[in-house]
Scaffold this active site. Structure first.
Site, PDB file in Angstrom:
ATOM      1  N   GLY A 296       0.802  -1.217   0.000  1.00 47.15           N
ATOM      2  CA  GLY A 296       0.000   0.000   0.000  1.00 47.15           C
ATOM      3  C   GLY A 296       0.831   1.261   0.000  1.00 47.15           C
ATOM      4  N   GLY A 297       0.934   1.893   1.179  1.00 46.02           N
ATOM      5  CA  GLY A 297       1.621   3.173   1.272  1.00 46.02           C
ATOM      6  C   GLY A 297       0.706   4.318   0.856  1.00 46.02           C
ATOM      7  N   TRP A 298       1.246   5.521   0.839  1.00 45.23           N
ATOM      8  CA  TRP A 298       0.453   6.712   0.540  1.00 45.23           C
ATOM      9  C   TRP A 298      -0.233   6.625  -0.824  1.00 45.23           C
ATOM     10  CZ3 TRP A 298      -1.559  10.740   2.958  1.00 45.23           C
ATOM     11  CH2 TRP A 298      -2.004  11.825   2.202  1.00 45.23           C
ATOM     12  N   ASP A 334       3.758  -6.369   5.934  1.00 46.10           N
ATOM     13  CA  ASP A 334       3.562  -5.103   6.631  1.00 46.10           C
ATOM     14  C   ASP A 334       2.450  -4.350   5.908  1.00 46.10           C
ATOM     15  OD1 ASP A 334       4.259  -2.880   8.447  1.00 46.10           O
ATOM     16  OD2 ASP A 334       4.930  -1.899   6.616  1.00 46.10           O
ATOM     17  N   ASP A 336       0.414  -1.176   5.124  1.00 41.36           N
ATOM     18  CA  ASP A 336       0.529   0.286   5.181  1.00 41.36           C
ATOM     19  C   ASP A 336      -0.723   0.924   4.583  1.00 41.36           C
ATOM     20  OD1 ASP A 336       3.267  -0.845   5.298  1.00 41.36           O
ATOM     21  OD2 ASP A 336       3.839   1.255   5.472  1.00 41.36           O
ATOM     22  N   GLU A 338      -3.059   3.742   4.342  1.00 39.65           N
ATOM     23  CA  GLU A 338      -3.065   5.177   4.634  1.00 39.65           C
ATOM     24  C   GLU A 338      -4.277   5.839   3.961  1.00 39.65           C
ATOM     25  OE1 GLU A 338       0.768   7.022   3.969  1.00 39.65           O
ATOM     26  OE2 GLU A 338       1.820   5.173   4.492  1.00 39.65           O
ATOM     27  N   TYR A 339      -5.475   5.888   4.648  1.00 41.66           N
ATOM     28  CA  TYR A 339      -5.732   5.479   6.033  1.00 41.66           C
ATOM     29  C   TYR A 339      -7.166   4.961   6.116  1.00 41.66           C
ATOM     30  CZ  TYR A 339      -1.609   8.280   7.068  1.00 41.66           C
ATOM     31  OH  TYR A 339      -0.332   8.774   7.085  1.00 41.66           O
ATOM     32  N   MET A 411       4.254   6.105  12.686  1.00 39.77           N
ATOM     33  CA  MET A 411       4.878   7.113  11.831  1.00 39.77           C
ATOM     34  C   MET A 411       4.996   8.450  12.578  1.00 39.77           C
ATOM     35  SD  MET A 411       3.375   6.205   8.036  1.00 39.77           S
ATOM     36  CE  MET A 411       1.650   6.088   8.472  1.00 39.77           C
ATOM     37  N   THR A 412       5.919   8.467  13.534  1.00 41.30           N
ATOM     38  CA  THR A 412       6.111   9.651  14.364  1.00 41.30           C
ATOM     39  C   THR A 412       7.002  10.669  13.653  1.00 41.30           C
ATOM     40  OG1 THR A 412       7.681   8.224  15.542  1.00 41.30           O
ATOM     41  CG2 THR A 412       5.622   8.723  16.649  1.00 41.30           C
ATOM     42  N   TYR A 413       6.518  11.109  12.519  1.00 45.08           N
ATOM     43  CA  TYR A 413       7.158  12.162  11.733  1.00 45.08           C
ATOM     44  C   TYR A 413       6.067  12.783  10.878  1.00 45.08           C
ATOM     45  CZ  TYR A 413       7.618   7.764   9.099  1.00 45.08           C
ATOM     46  OH  TYR A 413       7.390   6.528   8.533  1.00 45.08           O
ATOM     47  N   ASP A 414       6.411  13.789  10.078  1.00 42.95           N
ATOM     48  CA  ASP A 414       5.391  14.567   9.360  1.00 42.95           C
ATOM     49  C   ASP A 414       4.393  15.177  10.335  1.00 42.95           C
ATOM     50  OD1 ASP A 414       6.529  14.131   6.914  1.00 42.95           O
ATOM     51  OD2 ASP A 414       5.153  12.531   6.317  1.00 42.95           O
ATOM     52  N   TRP A 552      12.193   5.680   8.142  1.00 42.89           N
ATOM     53  CA  TRP A 552      11.778   6.051   6.793  1.00 42.89           C
ATOM     54  C   TRP A 552      12.764   7.094   6.308  1.00 42.89           C
ATOM     55  CZ3 TRP A 552       8.649   4.090   3.222  1.00 42.89           C
ATOM     56  CH2 TRP A 552       8.551   4.805   2.012  1.00 42.89           C
TER      57      TRP A 552
END
Length: 571
Positions: A296-298, A334, A336, A338-339, A411-414, A552
């Site tokens: 998946g991913g964004w 995994d 992913d 989103e979302y 995802m503790t960023y952005d 990432w």
């Protein structure tokens, strides 16, 4: 006679002055106020959150704003529409629909009518009605007997970006390659999403679940270091054989796509076979290394909602995942997405039922992986990546997901970026006491929120970015921090180190509360990570007793400066 007229005029003038003084019209302050009306807006309301959520109401609260002439009220907005005012720091929104997603924010208003900037946006999903069963009752989700997550015995554990590893099966048909998506040199790939078709259920037989052998635990409680490798990095020459396998416990290969038949497929068929072969060869260097296919991913999350919708589509998807990892030699999956429910690309299909269907999808995957694991005599890993905000936590069932997954990559960023109105930090470790014109959130806030929602801390893998953001045409004030700008974009650590860190025009600053650095040259502001901030994040992982760190993305630090700092600090 003329003299009397003069005195009469003088008397009237004096009388007029006295009257003006009595009424206060000649008071210097009041007079100045009339000449210069107040135009200073109140400070932004902070930390908007919920007190209670029912099927028809949401009760909000926030921290008070301040103002030079006083805050008189707060305007409350729902889905970008004003829904009420209050003079207190709480407000109840009524008349909502059950199991419906809403977003809220608040603005402060002063006596002169000036409005502040909006608070943080809060995403909330109302509860199901008491008389109606939840779309998918949580209580019915029977945990599938699974072995304790398989830690990876590695001499070097370390935090890394979002993703989860899974053992590798062997044999089974494979996905059909799809067209190569457009590369986007940012934090996540931006392939062109395709329209989401209506799901076509295809019933398949669900294999009987048989307990698999218990995985061997990692020695001495070793922390996971999960690194995402982006398939498109190969186009610039950074192929998987250039990775430092000795400092990673898990590598997530990003990304596989989801076809119209709900089966996963190669995302970049022109480079994937070679990449995957080189990835598997890394196990000769580190036999304990686990590799997972990230799905998946964004850019490719558009079909998750349809794939998770029914038992038939969930089975098709899960079977294809097992076939894929067996064929290509991966150790797990995994997810992913989103979302679920809200967020992601505007073209994504999303439903309120995603919250519950996501749990059922992971349950099905766990059952299928365990069934295959029983055949192969190994434990296949299942992980997922999730966003840092409470809006995401409200849209999934973390307490139920934890029983089916080996770990989760947060995802503790952005946390801040090019979508904000002011410059700020990509991944502040802690909230600061600074006055800020926008939402305050941090890595620490996110981790605590996940734990409070019921996901075990020892299964949380905390995301660490190997990239930053560069803001341009920044107002030259406060060393560029919390200032307006005209444009921004993501930038890799390699680019920062090669072109900005040693520049004579840039000055490095470090925030003693947020625990992150930034660069500023009077016009360009760069939020990033360096060895100091990475070391502090690793220390946080150890102190908080988390499962590890996730990166990432590995190609953004080809010289391993940040990876080495992370590895050394975790050990």
């Amino acid at each position: 006679m003329k003299l009397m007229k003069f005195y009469k005029k003088e008397f009237i003038a004096v009388l007029l002055v006295v009257m003006l003084l009595i009424t206060g019209l000649l008071d210097p302050t009041a007079y100045a106020a009339k000449l210069k009306p107040d135009r200073k807006a109140p400070t932004v309301p902070q930390d908007l959150t919920t007190i209670t959520v029912t099927s028809e109401t949401v009760t909000l609260t926030w921290k008070a704003s301040t103002d030079n002439i006083g805050v008189t009220s707060y305007d409350v907005f729902m889905n970008n529409m004003a829904v009420g005012k209050t003079s207190t720091v709480s407000f109840q929104v009524n008349g909502l629909k059950p199991t419906t997603s809403y977003h809220f924010y608040v603005k402060a208003r002063d006596a002169a009518g000036n409005l502040s900037l909006q608070s943080n946006t809060l995403y909330v999903t109302t509860e199901a009605p008491a008389t109606t069963p939840t779309p998918i009752p949580t209580a019915t989700l029977t945990p599938v007997p699974t072995a304790t997550p398989t830690p990876v015995p590695t001499a070097t554990p370390t935090p890394v970006p979002t993703a989860t590893p899974t053992p590798v099966p062997t044999a089974t048909p494979t996905p059909v390659p799809t067209a190569t998506p457009t590369l986007v040199p940012t934090t996540t790939p931006t392939p062109v999403p395709t329209a989401t078709p209506t799901p076509t259920p295809v019933p398949t037989t669900t294999p009987t679940v048989i307990p698999t052998p218990a995985p061997t635990p990692l020695p001495g409680g070793t922390k996971k270091i999960v690194g995402y490798y982006a398939a498109w990095a190969a186009y610039s020459g950074f192929t998987p054989d250039k990775l430092d396998a000795g400092k990673l416990t898990h590598i997530n290969y990003a990304f596989a796509n989801i076809g119209g038949d709900f089966k996963i497929t190669l995302g970049y068929p022109d480079v994937d076979p070679s990449n995957i072969s080189k990835l598997n060869s890394l196990k000769q260097i580190n036999p304990n290394l686990k590799t997972l296919i990230a799905v998946g991913g964004w850019s490719w999350s558009g079909r998750f909602s349809d794939a998770a919708l029914t038992e038939e589509t969930r089975t098709i998807f899960a079977d294809s995942c097992v076939d894929f990892i067996v064929k290509y030699g991966f150790d797990g999956i995994d997810i992913d997405w989103e979302y679920p429910v809200a967020g992601g690309l505007s073209t994504n299909v999303r439903r309120l039922e995603d919250k519950y269907n996501f749990t059922l999808l992971m349950k099905t995957l766990r059952e299928k992986l365990d069934a295959r694991g029983n055949v192969d005599g190994k434990h296949y890993l299942l992980s997922f990546s999730g966003a840092a905000g409470t809006w995401y936590i409200n849209n999934v069932e973390l307490k139920n997901l934890q029983q089916y997954t080996d770990y989760a990559n947060v995802m503790t960023y952005d946390i801040h970026g090019s979508w904000d109105t002011h410059t700020d930090f990509n991944a502040p470790l802690y909230n600061s006491s600074d006055a800020s014109p926008q939402m305050k959130w941090s890595v620490d806030s996110s981790i605590n929120a996940w734990i409070n929602a019921g996901y075990p801390k020892e299964k949380l893998v905390m995301g660490v970015p190997f990239y930053g953001y560069i803001y341009k045409a920044v107002t030259n004030n406060n060393n560029g921090l919390y200032q307006t700008y005209s444009g921004a974009n993501a930038i890799s650590y390699a680019n920062i180190a090669g072109n900005y860190l040693n520049s004579q025009t840039f000055t490095r600053y470090f925030h003693q509360e947020s625990m992150v650095p930034w660069l500023f040259d009077g016009s360009n502001f760069i939020s990033y990570e360096d060895e100091q901030s990475i070391g502090l994040k690793a220390q946080y992982v150890n102190t908080k007793e988390l499962g590890g760190a996730m990166i990432w993305e590995l190609s953004q630090d080809p010289n391993r400066i940040l990876l080495n700092a992370l590895y050394n600090a975790l050990h």
